[in-house]
Design a protein around this motif. Sequence first.
Motif, mmCIF file in Angstrom:
data_model
loop_
_atom_site.group_PDB
_atom_site.id
_atom_site.type_symbol
_atom_site.label_atom_id
_atom_site.label_comp_id
_atom_site.label_asym_id
_atom_site.label_seq_id
_atom_site.Cartn_x
_atom_site.Cartn_y
_atom_site.Cartn_z
ATOM 1 N N LYS A 89 3.382 34.791 4.775
ATOM 2 C CA LYS A 89 2.852 33.662 5.551
ATOM 3 C C LYS A 89 3.871 32.536 5.611
ATOM 4 O O LYS A 89 4.090 31.930 6.660
ATOM 5 C CB LYS A 89 1.545 33.171 4.926
ATOM 6 C CG LYS A 89 0.860 32.073 5.708
ATOM 7 C CD LYS A 89 -0.415 31.655 5.033
ATOM 8 C CE LYS A 89 -0.181 30.316 4.409
ATOM 9 N NZ LYS A 89 -1.314 29.736 3.749
ATOM 10 N N HIS A 90 4.550 32.265 4.476
ATOM 11 C CA HIS A 90 5.562 31.211 4.456
ATOM 12 C C HIS A 90 6.769 31.581 5.311
ATOM 13 O O HIS A 90 7.340 30.727 5.988
ATOM 14 C CB HIS A 90 6.020 30.923 3.026
ATOM 15 C CG HIS A 90 5.013 30.158 2.234
ATOM 16 N ND1 HIS A 90 4.590 28.900 2.577
ATOM 17 C CD2 HIS A 90 4.334 30.482 1.110
ATOM 18 C CE1 HIS A 90 3.706 28.473 1.711
ATOM 19 N NE2 HIS A 90 3.520 29.422 0.805
ATOM 20 N N GLU A 103 6.181 30.827 8.873
ATOM 21 C CA GLU A 103 6.207 29.409 9.209
ATOM 22 C C GLU A 103 7.613 28.863 9.375
ATOM 23 O O GLU A 103 7.820 27.860 10.026
ATOM 24 C CB GLU A 103 5.493 28.596 8.124
ATOM 25 C CG GLU A 103 4.011 28.843 8.052
ATOM 26 C CD GLU A 103 3.368 28.122 6.885
ATOM 27 O OE1 GLU A 103 4.087 27.438 6.117
ATOM 28 O OE2 GLU A 103 2.142 28.233 6.737
#
Length: 129
Positions: free
Chosen positions: A70-71, A74
Amino acid sequence: MLRDDQIIEILELVDFRMSKGEIGNIFRSQDHADFMECGDQVLRNFLNGLVIHLRGTKENPKNPNEVLAKHRAEIPVKENAKPRAEFKAAPKTDFKKKTASNQKSREKKPAPKVQVVEKVKFNNGKKKP
């Protein structure tokens, strides 16, 4: 690859409060007037918060790979950037028993001795006038 606000969120997981300015001061160069050392308490709380951030708690466990993915999603991707290859170890395929005849055929001339470490003059942090 964490931003200041992500570091603040991680610290808040263990009820430790810091401002963005204090976190910015930790990452400044040592000769800057606002430089602040990262103390043991800040580091200890950050690492404990990071464990909770990645793994979750016993009551609500998380998969660390999903959190990291998820990071990564981003993070903005730079143009013309090569994707990083994952490291995979090559399997061993040489399982032959070593015999005297094999060792003689594999013997190589010793490589010339190379100086690995260069001679370095240390000035112990003193700037040259």
